[in-house]
Design a protein around this motif. Structure first.
Motif, PDB file in Angstrom:
ATOM      1  N   SER A  35      68.558-103.719  39.938  1.00 20.98           N
ATOM      2  CA  SER A  35      67.375-104.195  40.655  1.00 20.98           C
ATOM      3  C   SER A  35      66.708-103.132  41.510  1.00 20.98           C
ATOM      4  O   SER A  35      65.558-103.292  41.918  1.00 20.98           O
ATOM      5  N   SER A  36      67.397-102.043  41.781  1.00 22.71           N
ATOM      6  CA  SER A  36      66.784-100.967  42.552  1.00 22.71           C
ATOM      7  C   SER A  36      65.619-100.348  41.800  1.00 22.71           C
ATOM      8  O   SER A  36      64.734 -99.735  42.415  1.00 22.71           O
ATOM      9  N   VAL A  37      65.601-100.511  40.463  1.00 19.21           N
ATOM     10  CA  VAL A  37      64.555 -99.905  39.638  1.00 19.21           C
ATOM     11  C   VAL A  37      63.987-100.826  38.565  1.00 19.21           C
ATOM     12  O   VAL A  37      63.091-100.434  37.818  1.00 19.21           O
ATOM     13  N   ASP A  38      64.481-102.050  38.463  1.00 19.46           N
ATOM     14  CA  ASP A  38      63.968-103.006  37.464  1.00 19.46           C
ATOM     15  C   ASP A  38      62.504-103.298  37.762  1.00 19.46           C
ATOM     16  O   ASP A  38      62.154-103.701  38.863  1.00 19.46           O
ATOM     17  N   SER A  39      61.649-103.107  36.761  1.00 19.32           N
ATOM     18  CA  SER A  39      60.224-103.369  36.957  1.00 19.32           C
ATOM     19  C   SER A  39      59.773-104.664  36.290  1.00 19.32           C
ATOM     20  O   SER A  39      58.580-104.899  36.132  1.00 19.32           O
ATOM     21  N   GLY A  40      60.750-105.503  35.905  1.00 17.27           N
ATOM     22  CA  GLY A  40      60.390-106.819  35.397  1.00 17.27           C
ATOM     23  C   GLY A  40      61.092-107.264  34.135  1.00 17.27           C
ATOM     24  O   GLY A  40      60.733-108.297  33.561  1.00 17.27           O
ATOM     25  N   ASN A  41      62.116-106.557  33.681  1.00 15.39           N
ATOM     26  CA  ASN A  41      62.817-106.968  32.463  1.00 15.39           C
ATOM     27  C   ASN A  41      63.476-108.335  32.595  1.00 15.39           C
ATOM     28  O   ASN A  41      63.532-109.103  31.630  1.00 15.39           O
ATOM     29  N   ASN A  42      63.959-108.659  33.794  1.00 14.61           N
ATOM     30  CA  ASN A  42      64.636-109.938  33.969  1.00 14.61           C
ATOM     31  C   ASN A  42      63.707-111.136  33.853  1.00 14.61           C
ATOM     32  O   ASN A  42      64.152-112.275  33.726  1.00 14.61           O
ATOM     33  N   ASN A  43      62.397-110.894  33.884  1.00 13.38           N
ATOM     34  CA  ASN A  43      61.445-111.982  33.675  1.00 13.38           C
ATOM     35  C   ASN A  43      61.610-112.608  32.297  1.00 13.38           C
ATOM     36  O   ASN A  43      61.231-113.769  32.088  1.00 13.38           O
ATOM     37  N   PHE A  44      62.170-111.828  31.359  1.00 17.18           N
ATOM     38  CA  PHE A  44      62.164-112.230  29.959  1.00 17.18           C
ATOM     39  C   PHE A  44      63.552-112.548  29.412  1.00 17.18           C
ATOM     40  O   PHE A  44      63.758-112.583  28.197  1.00 17.18           O
ATOM     41  N   ILE A  45      64.504-112.791  30.319  1.00 18.78           N
ATOM     42  CA  ILE A  45      65.841-113.216  29.913  1.00 18.78           C
ATOM     43  C   ILE A  45      66.236-114.443  30.742  1.00 18.78           C
ATOM     44  O   ILE A  45      65.718-114.657  31.838  1.00 18.78           O
ATOM     45  N   PRO A  46      67.156-115.270  30.239  1.00 22.94           N
ATOM     46  CA  PRO A  46      67.574-116.466  30.971  1.00 22.94           C
ATOM     47  C   PRO A  46      68.586-116.143  32.071  1.00 22.94           C
ATOM     48  O   PRO A  46      69.785-116.100  31.835  1.00 22.94           O
ATOM     49  N   THR A  47      68.087-115.871  33.259  1.00 22.22           N
ATOM     50  CA  THR A  47      68.943-115.550  34.409  1.00 22.22           C
ATOM     51  C   THR A  47      68.290-116.053  35.680  1.00 22.22           C
ATOM     52  O   THR A  47      67.058-116.217  35.733  1.00 22.22           O
ATOM     53  N   VAL A  48      69.088-116.290  36.703  1.00 22.82           N
ATOM     54  CA  VAL A  48      68.524-116.680  38.010  1.00 22.82           C
ATOM     55  C   VAL A  48      68.121-115.454  38.810  1.00 22.82           C
ATOM     56  O   VAL A  48      67.477-115.576  39.852  1.00 22.82           O
ATOM     57  N   ALA A  49      68.490-114.267  38.326  1.00 23.95           N
ATOM     58  CA  ALA A  49      68.169-113.024  39.035  1.00 23.95           C
ATOM     59  C   ALA A  49      66.737-112.613  38.717  1.00 23.95           C
ATOM     60  O   ALA A  49      66.493-111.674  37.946  1.00 23.95           O
ATOM     61  N   LYS A  50      65.792-113.320  39.306  1.00 25.58           N
ATOM     62  CA  LYS A  50      64.375-113.067  39.064  1.00 25.58           C
ATOM     63  C   LYS A  50      63.632-112.903  40.389  1.00 25.58           C
ATOM     64  O   LYS A  50      64.071-113.404  41.429  1.00 25.58           O
ATOM     65  N   SER A  51      62.478-112.251  40.293  1.00 27.32           N
ATOM     66  CA  SER A  51      61.615-112.110  41.470  1.00 27.32           C
ATOM     67  C   SER A  51      60.144-112.093  41.041  1.00 27.32           C
ATOM     68  O   SER A  51      59.331-111.412  41.639  1.00 27.32           O
ATOM     69  N   ASN A  52      59.832-112.859  40.009  1.00 24.46           N
ATOM     70  CA  ASN A  52      58.462-112.907  39.494  1.00 24.46           C
ATOM     71  C   ASN A  52      57.655-114.041  40.138  1.00 24.46           C
ATOM     72  O   ASN A  52      56.979-114.819  39.478  1.00 24.46           O
ATOM     73  N   PHE A  53      57.771-114.138  41.455  1.00 25.15           N
ATOM     74  CA  PHE A  53      57.073-115.163  42.225  1.00 25.15           C
ATOM     75  C   PHE A  53      56.817-114.625  43.622  1.00 25.15           C
ATOM     76  O   PHE A  53      57.517-113.731  44.102  1.00 25.15           O
ATOM     77  N   ARG A  54      55.813-115.161  44.277  1.00 25.65           N
ATOM     78  CA  ARG A  54      55.511-114.733  45.637  1.00 25.65           C
ATOM     79  C   ARG A  54      56.602-115.207  46.584  1.00 25.65           C
ATOM     80  O   ARG A  54      57.207-116.235  46.347  1.00 25.65           O
ATOM     81  N   PRO A  55      56.878-114.483  47.676  1.00 24.07           N
ATOM     82  CA  PRO A  55      56.103-113.354  48.178  1.00 24.07           C
ATOM     83  C   PRO A  55      56.463-112.001  47.565  1.00 24.07           C
ATOM     84  O   PRO A  55      55.916-110.989  47.976  1.00 24.07           O
ATOM     85  N   TYR A  56      57.410-111.950  46.595  1.00 23.88           N
ATOM     86  CA  TYR A  56      57.655-110.675  45.908  1.00 23.88           C
ATOM     87  C   TYR A  56      56.332-110.182  45.327  1.00 23.88           C
ATOM     88  O   TYR A  56      55.532-110.963  44.801  1.00 23.88           O
ATOM     89  N   GLY A  57      56.105-108.886  45.442  1.00 22.81           N
ATOM     90  CA  GLY A  57      54.901-108.294  44.873  1.00 22.81           C
ATOM     91  C   GLY A  57      53.619-108.540  45.639  1.00 22.81           C
ATOM     92  O   GLY A  57      52.541-108.170  45.178  1.00 22.81           O
ATOM     93  N   ARG A  58      53.706-109.121  46.819  1.00 24.19           N
ATOM     94  CA  ARG A  58      52.469-109.454  47.531  1.00 24.19           C
ATOM     95  C   ARG A  58      51.666-108.211  47.929  1.00 24.19           C
ATOM     96  O   ARG A  58      50.456-108.295  48.129  1.00 24.19           O
ATOM     97  N   ASP A  59      52.347-107.036  48.019  1.00 25.05           N
ATOM     98  CA  ASP A  59      51.651-105.791  48.344  1.00 25.05           C
ATOM     99  C   ASP A  59      51.506-104.881  47.125  1.00 25.05           C
ATOM    100  O   ASP A  59      51.091-103.727  47.255  1.00 25.05           O
ATOM    101  N   PHE A  60      51.859-105.389  45.955  1.00 25.85           N
ATOM    102  CA  PHE A  60      51.659-104.662  44.702  1.00 25.85           C
ATOM    103  C   PHE A  60      50.177-104.737  44.338  1.00 25.85           C
ATOM    104  O   PHE A  60      49.429-105.552  44.881  1.00 25.85           O
ATOM    105  N   ASP A  61      49.739-103.873  43.419  1.00 22.84           N
ATOM    106  CA  ASP A  61      48.346-103.909  42.986  1.00 22.84           C
ATOM    107  C   ASP A  61      47.956-105.314  42.545  1.00 22.84           C
ATOM    108  O   ASP A  61      48.582-105.892  41.633  1.00 22.84           O
ATOM    109  N   GLY A  62      46.932-105.889  43.190  1.00 22.89           N
ATOM    110  CA  GLY A  62      46.486-107.226  42.849  1.00 22.89           C
ATOM    111  C   GLY A  62      47.368-108.327  43.391  1.00 22.89           C
ATOM    112  O   GLY A  62      47.168-109.504  43.080  1.00 22.89           O
ATOM    113  N   GLY A  63      48.377-107.961  44.204  1.00 22.75           N
ATOM    114  CA  GLY A  63      49.274-108.962  44.772  1.00 22.75           C
ATOM    115  C   GLY A  63      50.121-109.658  43.727  1.00 22.75           C
ATOM    116  O   GLY A  63      50.533-110.802  43.903  1.00 22.75           O
TER     117      GLY A  63
END
Length: 350
Positions: A35-63
């Motif tokens: 997770s120190s460098v994962d840029s979103g691979n876990n979005n596409f596998i069945p795991t609870v280890a996800k962060s593809n929801f706010r407030p994660y990414g709120r300061d990323f380009d386009g929020g």
């Protein structure tokens, strides 16, 4: 603290806060890890280890919540930008990207994984061996797209970044009984170092020549671990930090050994331990206010689904915090760590 020492820290901290760009001979950034460098691979596998929801990414380009475990970018994004490549490294499993996008940077990392296969099973994430299989697939796709000669040039001039290991201790060894019954802590460190050796050897055989192996952070100072130490004032857990230091020493020995054994290899150990520990102990000098607690939620135990947009305690300005959630740094911290690496261990690739 003496005035001269304070002045020196201020100068160093201001230097590290600057985004540094270099003219380097690196064709691509290829990322393996957790997770120190994962840029979103876990979005596409069945795991609870996800962060593809706010407030994660709120300061990323386009929020946008991309699946990065931060309020914005992760260190490898900053490193890519510093080497004159793309600003953000795409996740390999993201179908919105093509092989053309991956030609100058690709991420195979999976949040929650480790060197040890048992670690990846805890949260049902991508094991390190599978990340290697994805790399082989990527190599074949790149050859179809660019041809063998061009692909060989890109892969041999790429910078390979491996950032992994913390979960093996904090999610596996110190939590589950199996490895503790098999190994002493030193034996387990040697076991993991052996896996690291095999992995580096395998990607070397697949054309990797410029490799950065990332050491462990001061994992006893993560807010989650300090929360478990509240009975002792919430201080850093020293034994975890000592393990990190010892393991980093083993990785350094591994680096020196492989550089002698494998012809043409440029392998470096890029350790975040010293700089991150200094940031945690002296947050003010790096422009932070809080280092014991994180921005999200109460700042003590939340990460993943416990860190969501409905948590009323989440801070309004993440730049005041060293940590975003109880386990992961803020984008600001990631930028400092990346710039430190670029100007120190990664300087040999410039």
């Amino acid at each position: 603290m003496a005035l001269a020492s304070i002045s020196l820290i201020l100068i160093i901290s201001q230097f590290l806060l600057q985004i540094i760009k270099i003219d380097a001979k690196v064709s691509s950034i290829i990322v393996f890890g957790d997770s120190s460098v994962d840029s979103g691979n876990n979005n596409f596998i069945p795991t609870v280890a996800k962060s593809n929801f706010r407030p994660y990414g709120r300061d990323f380009d386009g929020g946008k919540a991309t699946g990065r475990f931060s309020n914005g970018r992760v260190p490898t994004d900053f490193i890519s930008e510093a080497f004159g490549l793309k600003k953000n490294i795409p996740a390999y499993l993201d179908p919105s990207y093509t092989i053309q996008d991956f030609a100058t940077g690709v991420c195979f990392a999976s949040a929650g994984t480790g060197y040890d296969n048992i670690t990846s099973k805890v949260l049902s994430v991508i094991p390190l061996w599978k990340e290697l299989e994805y790399y082989k697939e990527y190599q074949s796709r790149l050859e179809e797209y660019l041809g063998n000669q061009k692909t060989s040039e890109i892969l041999s001039e790429a910078l390979y970044i491996i950032s992994i290991g913390t979960n093996d201790f904090l999610e596996n060894y110190y939590v589950l009984p199996h490895r503790q019954s098999q190994f002493s802590i030193e034996e387990y460190q040697n076991y993991l170092a052996g896996i690291a050796r095999n992995f580096i050897t395998q990607i070397y055989e697949l054309k990797a020549r410029k490799i950065s192996l990332t050491g462990l952070p001061p994992m006893g100072c993560l807010p989650l671990e300090r929360t478990t130490n509240l009975a002792f004032g919430g201080n850093c857990i020293d034994r975890y930090n000592r393990v990190a230091i010892n393991f980093n020493q083993k990785l350094q020995a591994l680096v020196e050994s492989l550089n002698k054994e494998l012809s043409g290899l440029q392998l470096v150990l890029s350790s975040p331990y010293t700089i991150l520990y200094d940031i945690i102990q002296n947050p003010y000098f790096y422009g932070f206010e809080y280092s014991a607690t994180a921005c999200c939620g109460t700042g003590r135990f939340e990460m993943g689904y416990l860190c969501d947009q409905h948590n009323p305690f989440t801070c309004s300005d993440a730049d005041r915090y060293v940590f975003w959630d109880s386990f992961h740094p803020t984008e600001k911290t990631n930028g400092i760590l990346a710039n430190y690496a670029v100007k120190t261990t990664l300087a040999v690739f410039q």
